[in-house]
Design a protein around this motif. Structure first.
Motif, short mmCIF file in Angstrom:
data_model
loop_
_atom_site.label_atom_id
_atom_site.label_comp_id
_atom_site.label_asym_id
_atom_site.label_seq_id
_atom_site.Cartn_x
_atom_site.Cartn_y
_atom_site.Cartn_z
N VAL A 125 0.90 -1.25 -0.02
CA VAL A 125 0.03 0.08 0.04
C VAL A 125 0.73 1.34 -0.16
O VAL A 125 0.76 2.36 -0.66
CB VAL A 125 -1.05 0.10 1.23
N LEU A 126 1.90 1.37 0.95
CA LEU A 126 2.71 2.55 0.66
C LEU A 126 3.71 2.65 -0.23
O LEU A 126 4.04 3.91 -0.32
CB LEU A 126 3.59 2.47 2.30
N THR A 302 1.83 0.26 7.61
CA THR A 302 3.11 0.56 7.95
C THR A 302 3.98 -0.59 8.62
O THR A 302 5.04 -0.18 8.68
CB THR A 302 3.15 1.43 8.91
N GLN A 303 3.42 -1.58 8.84
CA GLN A 303 4.40 -2.87 9.16
C GLN A 303 5.43 -3.35 8.22
O GLN A 303 6.23 -4.03 8.61
CB GLN A 303 3.65 -4.02 9.53
N ILE A 304 5.32 -2.72 7.06
CA ILE A 304 6.27 -3.57 6.03
C ILE A 304 7.54 -2.36 5.88
O ILE A 304 8.38 -2.55 5.19
CB ILE A 304 5.66 -3.40 4.59
N PHE A 322 13.20 1.24 12.86
CA PHE A 322 12.10 0.95 14.06
C PHE A 322 10.93 1.62 13.69
O PHE A 322 10.81 2.89 13.29
CB PHE A 322 12.84 1.17 15.34
N SER A 323 9.62 1.15 13.94
CA SER A 323 8.56 1.59 13.73
C SER A 323 7.71 1.52 15.31
O SER A 323 7.40 0.34 15.65
CB SER A 323 7.45 1.10 12.77
N ASP A 324 7.39 2.72 15.81
CA ASP A 324 6.72 2.66 16.97
C ASP A 324 5.26 2.47 16.58
O ASP A 324 4.75 3.40 16.06
CB ASP A 324 7.00 4.13 17.50
#
Length: 357
Positions: A125-126, A302-304, A322-324
């Motif tokens: 998606v992103l 956003t997990q990818i 890192f994704s918060d």
């Protein structure tokens, strides 16, 4: 054999790296043997690499490598892109038929969409961007992107398997009513007048009229064409319906529609970064679209991101490390060894997604 050094500005597509490319911070950017194409060149420039080693070739070998690379590229085009291109061609015909009041080839549409969905793992998606797109084809590309995004969101939300394809179909045909709207209005660069806006709003009613008597699609698909601009608080159109009266397909397609409208170039505005679009979707759509679905959409899309190369709003390039989960649009970005925490650096945001290294 000596390995020639070539300035990045002088590199040609199809040349192979004769050695690993290392960033100033000592990280490996590309491995020896990597073939240089447009994306690789963009990344080298982004990391300010002045020159690289390339494999030495005599002229005959260079020509052969170029030919081999061409053949290899043709062979390695992912089936997803082939089916995507086929769907653009099919939608052009579908919109023409709808404009002329003729019967839509529903079986062909279903078959084409099934072929595309079969390869949906290639759709992120992103980061997905259709190749060779022009503004005149905006409506077709957006319809396909809304279809794929809706399918992804429906899956993330946990809807039953039987609904997933129907939601993809609802996304694909949600704007079919625009086939009968004056194209000069859809392509207008300036602000629309109230009368022009009213005319464009008719596409929801027109779309429902086009689909309502087709037996090969379910009621949710038909209602999505009518309801995708309805809003949870009743502020939408054409009927001003509130949350409990809006079909679940339309709720999902509405989110996909808003997001893809923001992230694609339009005649009257440039595309937004997908991260900025997600933030705006959360804030500006508060009370307008289903909040639970929006939260799931933000978290899952956003997990990818880890390992993705991005350009920040100050034009620096870095890698998401890192994704918060509580701030999914504001990850930590490694820029040449310095970690930028976007949850703290609120004046910065991700401007562009370049892709994975």
């Amino acid at each position: 054999m000596t390995v020639p050094t070539v300035a990045v500005s002088q590199l040609k597509y199809g040349e192979r790296l004769g050695d690993n490319v290392i960033t100033k911070m000592g990280n490996t950017l590309f491995l020896k043997g990597k073939v240089i194409q447009e994306r690789e060149l963009e990344i080298l420039k982004a990391f300010l690499i002045p020159s690289v080693y390339i494999e030495a070739k005599n002229s005959n070998e260079v020509e052969q490598v170029a030919e081999d690379t061409k053949v290899k590229e043709v062979e390695t085009v992912h089936p997803f892109y082939v089916e995507y291109h086929n769907m653009v061609k099919l939608l052009k015909r579908v919109f023409l038929l709808a404009n002329g009041g003729q019967q839509l080839p529903i079986l062909e549409i279903r078959t084409g969409l099934e072929s595309l969905i079969r390869h949906i793992d290639a759709y992120k998606v992103l980061t997905f961007a259709p190749k060779n797109r022009n503004l005149h084809e905006y409506i077709y590309h957006k319809s396909i992107l809304v279809s794929l995004t809706s399918y992804s969101l429906a899956k993330w939300v946990g809807l039953p398997q039987k609904d997933l394809f129907q939601i993809a179909l609802a996304g694909l045909l949600h704007d079919i009513g625009n086939s009968k709207v004056d194209s000069t209005l859809l392509e207008k660069k300036n602000k629309l007048t109230a009368a022009e806006m009213d005319e464009i709003k008719q596409h929801t009613l027109i779309g429902y009229q086009i689909l309502k008597n087709i037996s090969g699609i379910n009621e949710g698909v038909k209602l999505t064409a009518l309801q995708h601009h309805e809003r949870e608080d009743g502020s939408g159109y054409p009927l001003g319906l509130k949350s409990d009266k809006i079909h679940i397909y339309a709720k999902i397609v509405a989110i996909a529609d808003i997001f893809n409208s923001m992230t694609n170039d339009r005649y009257y505005k440039a595309a937004l970064s997908p991260y900025v679009a997600l933030e705006q979707l959360l804030t500006e759509s508060f009370g307008k679209v289903d909040p639970t679905f929006v939260q799931i959409f933000m978290n899952k899309s956003t997990q990818i991101s880890n390992g993705t190369l991005v350009k920040l709003s100050d034009n620096r390039v870095g890698e998401i490390v890192f994704s918060d989960r509580s701030h999914p649009t504001r990850p930590w970005v490694n820029v040449n060894g310095t970690i930028i925490n976007l949850t703290v650096e609120r004046n910065l945001f991700i401007q562009d997604v370049i892709g994975h290294i």
